[in-house]
Design an enzyme around this catalytic site. Sequence first.
Site, PDB file in Angstrom:
ATOM      1  N   GLU A  41       0.827  -1.127   0.095  1.00 14.53           N
ATOM      2  CA  GLU A  41      -0.034  -0.068   0.025  1.00 14.53           C
ATOM      3  C   GLU A  41       0.918   1.413  -0.084  1.00 14.53           C
ATOM      4  OE1 GLU A  41      -2.956   0.221  -0.974  1.00 14.53           O
ATOM      5  OE2 GLU A  41      -3.599  -1.999  -0.536  1.00 14.53           O
TER       6      GLU A  41
ATOM      7  N   GLN B 225       2.289   6.381  -4.485  1.00 16.96           N
ATOM      8  CA  GLN B 225       2.513   7.439  -5.593  1.00 16.96           C
ATOM      9  C   GLN B 225       2.972   6.686  -6.727  1.00 16.96           C
ATOM     10  OE1 GLN B 225       3.836   8.996  -2.197  1.00 16.96           O
ATOM     11  NE2 GLN B 225       3.073  11.194  -2.440  1.00 16.96           N
ATOM     12  N   THR B 226       2.739   5.489  -6.884  1.00 18.12           N
ATOM     13  CA  THR B 226       3.830   4.910  -7.985  1.00 18.12           C
ATOM     14  C   THR B 226       2.742   3.766  -8.468  1.00 18.12           C
ATOM     15  OG1 THR B 226       5.688   5.275  -6.364  1.00 18.12           O
ATOM     16  CG2 THR B 226       6.014   3.600  -8.265  1.00 18.12           C
TER      17      THR B 226
ATOM     18  N   LEU C  48      11.596   3.959  -6.949  1.00 17.42           N
ATOM     19  CA  LEU C  48      10.283   3.989  -6.570  1.00 17.42           C
ATOM     20  C   LEU C  48      10.095   5.421  -6.080  1.00 17.42           C
ATOM     21  CD1 LEU C  48       9.591   1.007  -4.161  1.00 17.42           C
ATOM     22  CD2 LEU C  48       8.493   1.532  -6.495  1.00 17.42           C
ATOM     23  N   GLY C  49      11.190   6.360  -6.074  1.00 18.97           N
ATOM     24  CA  GLY C  49      10.861   7.895  -5.670  1.00 18.97           C
ATOM     25  C   GLY C  49      10.274   8.039  -4.366  1.00 18.97           C
ATOM     26  N   TYR C  50      10.213   9.146  -4.260  1.00 19.93           N
ATOM     27  CA  TYR C  50       9.290   9.771  -2.700  1.00 19.93           C
ATOM     28  C   TYR C  50      10.145   9.074  -1.823  1.00 19.93           C
ATOM     29  CZ  TYR C  50       5.822  12.076  -6.054  1.00 19.93           C
ATOM     30  OH  TYR C  50       5.582  12.683  -6.935  1.00 19.93           O
TER      31      TYR C  50
ATOM     32  N   TYR D 196      -5.502   6.560   4.942  1.00 22.33           N
ATOM     33  CA  TYR D 196      -5.632   5.826   3.843  1.00 22.33           C
ATOM     34  C   TYR D 196      -4.812   4.466   4.103  1.00 22.33           C
ATOM     35  CZ  TYR D 196      -4.597   3.276  -0.302  1.00 22.33           C
ATOM     36  OH  TYR D 196      -4.511   2.131  -1.261  1.00 22.33           O
TER      37      TYR D 196
ATOM     38  N   ASP E 152      -8.880   7.028  -1.752  1.00 24.16           N
ATOM     39  CA  ASP E 152      -7.526   7.119  -2.619  1.00 24.16           C
ATOM     40  C   ASP E 152      -8.005   8.081  -3.603  1.00 24.16           C
ATOM     41  OD1 ASP E 152      -8.360   5.361  -4.323  1.00 24.16           O
ATOM     42  OD2 ASP E 152      -6.154   4.325  -4.492  1.00 24.16           O
TER      43      ASP E 152
ATOM     44  N   CYS F 220     -13.250   3.067 -14.353  1.00 22.60           N
ATOM     45  CA  CYS F 220     -13.585   4.413 -14.255  1.00 22.60           C
ATOM     46  C   CYS F 220     -12.582   5.236 -14.331  1.00 22.60           C
ATOM     47  CB  CYS F 220     -14.331   4.551 -12.926  1.00 22.60           C
ATOM     48  SG  CYS F 220     -15.277   5.943 -12.744  1.00 22.60           S
TER      49      CYS F 220
ATOM     50  N   CYS G 196     -17.621   3.058 -19.009  1.00 15.89           N
ATOM     51  CA  CYS G 196     -18.833   3.079 -18.646  1.00 15.89           C
ATOM     52  C   CYS G 196     -19.594   1.647 -19.074  1.00 15.89           C
ATOM     53  CB  CYS G 196     -19.742   4.177 -18.652  1.00 15.89           C
ATOM     54  SG  CYS G 196     -18.861   5.614 -17.871  1.00 15.89           S
TER      55      CYS G 196
ATOM     56  N   CYS H 271     -25.262   4.648 -11.135  1.00 15.06           N
ATOM     57  CA  CYS H 271     -24.227   5.955 -11.244  1.00 15.06           C
ATOM     58  C   CYS H 271     -25.024   7.156 -11.670  1.00 15.06           C
ATOM     59  CB  CYS H 271     -22.966   5.564 -11.975  1.00 15.06           C
ATOM     60  SG  CYS H 271     -21.784   6.864 -12.368  1.00 15.06           S
TER      61      CYS H 271
END
Length: 367
Positions: free
Chosen positions: A57, A62-63, A100-102, A138, A156, A210, A217, A226
């Site tokens: 998670e 962010q990846t 992965l960054g961040y 989250y 999220d 989505c 759809c 919806c």
Amino acid sequence: MEPRTRPGDVYPGEEGKSTKKRQTRSAAHRLIDFFDERGRDLPWRHTRDPYAIWISEVMLQQTQVRTVLPRYLSFLETFPNVESLAAAHVDRVLAQWSGLGYYRRARQLHAAAREIVARGAFPNTAADILTLPGIGPYTAAAVASIAFDEQVPVLDGNVERVLSRFLALAEDPKRSEVRRILLRQAAQMLTPERPGDGNQALMELGATICRPAQPSCDLCPLRSDCRGWQEPHRYPRPRQRRAVERLEMAIAVVEHVGRLLFFRRSEDAEIMPGLWELPMVESISAGKDLAARLATAYGGVWETGPVIANLRHTITFRDLRLEVRSACWSETIPKAESRFATPAEAKNFATSSIVGKVLGALGRDEG
Ligand code: ADE
């Protein structure tokens, strides 16, 4: 994927109903059917280990999934449980996070692992998980619902979009009143038996059906309920984007018998704290020449040579134009920790993502 309940199963409250009646299944049950039948087979969906789910998670926040897949398996091989992660030096954790960054996420993961080991067990409710350092609502809800079957909804970016369209809500999903409405709806989308799969189904729906642009759809299990499906692009209304900042940077490649010069960024740096980088300074403005600017930033005496590559790189809202030059450096009193390393050796320490790009452009991404 191995569903925990088979698609044809009769759900509580539906015993004795005909197949036709069962087709009028609740949105929550249709979501679960969608997840069982069309969810992607991803490695973190085969485990109930809270540690492994937590790692996935955090990586996925962010990846993208395709970037996470190889890194997740390799991270779990190196650190198979919370004890091994807690016992590792933070530099090894950062090196495992490469690509992965961040990197702040990796530091926080490490700090939280130490806290879990100090407490003696992985906390098993969303409220307790939330008390760990660096873990937000989250992640707490995702881990508690997937690993411990707690009935807590997640929000999220994907779920925000799915439910904003479902409710035809144009307002900014980050606003607290809107967030409350979305969370209430998200909770209604969970079945009591499989809350973790319900949460993952909503995220999956956002990632595969989505989608932000051109949602499918006609394939959506929620379409009949919806409110927004005829004009999905209206929900939620796009936020004003932060203006992109363009920066012109020069990167100095100093080579000594096959090894390149790297410096470590300060732990207090606003971006990429503590990572190893090739020396880099802004190339225009300030009026000083490049060598003087490199000396101010890194110490020592510099001489810069010809341009050997031109690249572009984007970090969140910064668009960097990178001019790569060969250079010479003689050390006097360096202002930052430095080392010479081959490109293969550099893979074993945490480098900024720019390093990989520069080495690739120079044909030096060996090893
Ligand atoms: N995005 C982040 N975590 C996810 C999960 N568990 N399933 C689907 N998409 C995700």
